[in-house]
Design an enzyme around this catalytic site. Structure first.
Site, mmCIF file in Angstrom:
data_model
loop_
_atom_site.group_PDB
_atom_site.id
_atom_site.type_symbol
_atom_site.label_atom_id
_atom_site.label_comp_id
_atom_site.label_asym_id
_atom_site.label_seq_id
_atom_site.Cartn_x
_atom_site.Cartn_y
_atom_site.Cartn_z
ATOM 1 N N ASN A 217 62.486 51.132 2.166
ATOM 2 C CA ASN A 217 61.841 50.016 1.469
ATOM 3 C C ASN A 217 60.383 50.023 1.889
ATOM 4 O O ASN A 217 60.031 49.588 2.989
ATOM 5 C CB ASN A 217 62.519 48.697 1.852
ATOM 6 C CG ASN A 217 61.921 47.499 1.134
ATOM 7 O OD1 ASN A 217 60.945 47.613 0.398
ATOM 8 N ND2 ASN A 217 62.485 46.325 1.357
ATOM 9 N N ARG B 214 64.264 51.305 -2.538
ATOM 10 C CA ARG B 214 64.163 50.013 -3.207
ATOM 11 C C ARG B 214 62.871 49.991 -4.019
ATOM 12 O O ARG B 214 61.775 50.230 -3.489
ATOM 13 C CB ARG B 214 64.118 48.875 -2.191
ATOM 14 C CG ARG B 214 64.025 47.505 -2.886
ATOM 15 C CD ARG B 214 63.563 46.422 -1.946
ATOM 16 N NE ARG B 214 63.481 45.141 -2.639
ATOM 17 C CZ ARG B 214 62.655 44.155 -2.290
ATOM 18 N NH1 ARG B 214 61.845 44.310 -1.270
ATOM 19 N NH2 ARG B 214 62.649 43.031 -2.967
ATOM 20 N N HIS C 199 65.393 40.159 -6.768
ATOM 21 C CA HIS C 199 66.514 40.046 -5.816
ATOM 22 C C HIS C 199 67.819 40.482 -6.464
ATOM 23 O O HIS C 199 68.907 40.121 -5.998
ATOM 24 C CB HIS C 199 66.685 38.606 -5.291
ATOM 25 C CG HIS C 199 65.560 38.108 -4.447
ATOM 26 N ND1 HIS C 199 65.238 36.771 -4.359
ATOM 27 C CD2 HIS C 199 64.664 38.765 -3.654
ATOM 28 C CE1 HIS C 199 64.207 36.618 -3.549
ATOM 29 N NE2 HIS C 199 63.836 37.821 -3.110
ATOM 30 N N ARG D 163 55.639 30.577 -1.610
ATOM 31 C CA ARG D 163 55.442 30.536 -3.058
ATOM 32 C C ARG D 163 55.836 29.172 -3.608
ATOM 33 O O ARG D 163 56.811 28.562 -3.175
ATOM 34 C CB ARG D 163 56.276 31.622 -3.745
ATOM 35 C CG ARG D 163 55.899 33.031 -3.384
ATOM 36 C CD ARG D 163 56.781 34.027 -4.132
ATOM 37 N NE ARG D 163 56.637 35.390 -3.618
ATOM 38 C CZ ARG D 163 57.637 36.229 -3.401
ATOM 39 N NH1 ARG D 163 58.883 35.856 -3.663
ATOM 40 N NH2 ARG D 163 57.416 37.434 -2.932
ATOM 41 N N GLU E 204 71.585 44.306 1.177
ATOM 42 C CA GLU E 204 70.927 45.069 0.125
ATOM 43 C C GLU E 204 70.875 46.555 0.452
ATOM 44 O O GLU E 204 70.969 47.404 -0.449
ATOM 45 C CB GLU E 204 69.513 44.508 -0.102
ATOM 46 C CG GLU E 204 69.524 43.102 -0.683
ATOM 47 C CD GLU E 204 68.146 42.498 -0.789
ATOM 48 O OE1 GLU E 204 67.485 42.736 -1.820
ATOM 49 O OE2 GLU E 204 67.721 41.800 0.144
#
Length: 393
Positions: free
Chosen positions: A8, A89, A177, A236, A380
């Site tokens: 990643n 990813r 996601h 965010r 993940e």
């Protein structure tokens, strides 16, 4: 044994895991931080043993070379571990990539072409792919955050703006996601032995998103063209009136980049409470800090609103699942949200909810006849490893 090296790549970091797709075991876990800064940090973990190095790491190429060197030096040996693929990813696949994809030069070019949709993420993902393809002579597979949401129905992904403008600039809801939402919803079905469930999954970490999934198919999600839309997150804002952007430009004199920074990096829990770690916000709230109390209230309100909306979209709910760092570890938040949603038939057992575990579990009371509440740890990396194996089979 066959393993997959999962990478990643961030703008200044490289996370990695060596995973056995069959057993689910992570044989090694690591992180390279501060790439391109005067002093980088490399942490490599094998079981309980941790190796840390601090040294200049000028670019991702050097980062991966150092990582490969540590596999040779402290193990486990990638050759002996039987690495058969590298799983990458990739944040944004647009409408072009809805499945795990074996990477060739055309795929790299395709991911680069999507940079305008993900300017903060895809460039780093591409860099990691290019470097890894040079250094590791095995198949490479791209697994896209957006792929699970390729099934969204047109009314769910369409924004009500000029259709020609939307088409020209590829403006629609993509969702993010997705690897986590897919993995968690599949685990729920496995644990409960049903594939016909109406599920709402809340992925709550520093980034946060909700999804509505019916019979394993995603039908709605909270993140949109970018990961900014939807739930309140660590830094965010999530949903807001788009005219706030115009207002900040006209009245406050902020340019596009300043507004972008404000909404993505200085908002959410951090914007309200001055801190983005949920544990710190909760601790401050318990001490009576008014800003922290408000931040928690706003965070909960957005969650409750989305669950109610998705229950309506699904025409009912069978399971509400919490996952990711906050979702898995904040028992008080789970209890508060479920209590507010009691009208949907949801209930939570305080003793079950207080248990910390790495296993999927139902936290509703024994014998509960209504929709269930579950906590399912996401993974993940394992999902990427398994999808990569399937892609090269």
């Amino acid at each position: 044994m066959s393993t997959v090296l999962v990478l990643n790549s961030g703008s200044s970091s490289l996370k990695y895991q060596l995973v056995s797709p069959e057993s689910g075991e992570a044989l090694a876990v690591g992180l390279v931080e501060k790439i391109g800064e005067p002093q980088g940090i490399l942490t490599h973990e094998v079981g309980d043993d941790e190796t840390t190095r601090e040294l200049p790491i000028p670019d991702h190429g050097e980062a991966l070379r150092l990582v490969l060197g540590l596999f040779d030096e402290v193990g486990p040996s990638l050759e002996k571990a039987g690495v058969v693929a590298v799983g990458h990813r990739v944040v944004h696949g647009g409408t072009d990539y809805s499945q795990p994809t074996v990477i060739d030069d055309d795929v790299v070019a395709g991911i680069e072409a999507l940079v305008p949709l993900a300017p903060l993420h895809n460039p780093a993902n591409v860099t990691g792919i290019k470097v890894a393809r040079e250094l590791l002579d095995v198949p490479h597979v791209a697994v896209f955050d957006t792929a699970f949401f390729a099934t969204l129905p047109e009314p769910a992904y369409t924004y009500a703006i000029d259709a020609d403008v939307a088409k020209e600039h590829r403006i629609r809801r993509y969702g993010f996601h997705g690897t986590s939402h897919q993995y968690v919803s599949e685990r729920v079905s496995q644990v409960l032995g049903r594939d016909d469930l109406k599920q709402i999954v809340l992925h709550l970490g520093n980034g946060a998103s909700a999804s509505a999934v019916t019979s394993g198919v995603a039908v709605d999600t909270s993140m949109g063209l970018t990961p900014l839309e939807g739930l309140v997150m660590g830094t965010r804002s999530g949903d807001l009136d788009p005219a706030i952007v115009f207002h900040l430009n006209r009245v406050a004199g902020l340019d596009v980049d300043q507004v972008d920074n404000l909404l993505n990096k200085q908002s959410g829990l951090k914007g309200i409470a001055g801190r983005n770690d949920m544990r710190e916000v909760r601790s401050a709230a318990e001490a009576g800090d008014p800003a922290a109390l408000l931040a928690l209230a706003v965070y909960r309100h957005r969650l409750i609103k989305y669950v109610g909306a998705y229950a309506a979209v699904l025409g009912g709910i069978d399971v509400l699942t919490f996952t990711a760092g906050v979702g898995e570890n904040s028992a008080p938040l789970r209890a508060e949200v479920v209590e507010a949603l009691a009208f949907l038939g949801l209930a939570i057992d305080p003793a079950k909810n207080a248990v910390r575990s790495k296993e999927p579990r139902v936290v509703s009371p024994d014998g509960h006849q209504g929709p269930l509440v579950m906590v399912v740890p996401t993974n993940e990396e394992l999902a990427i490893a398994r999808q990569s194996m399937a892609a090269i089979a």
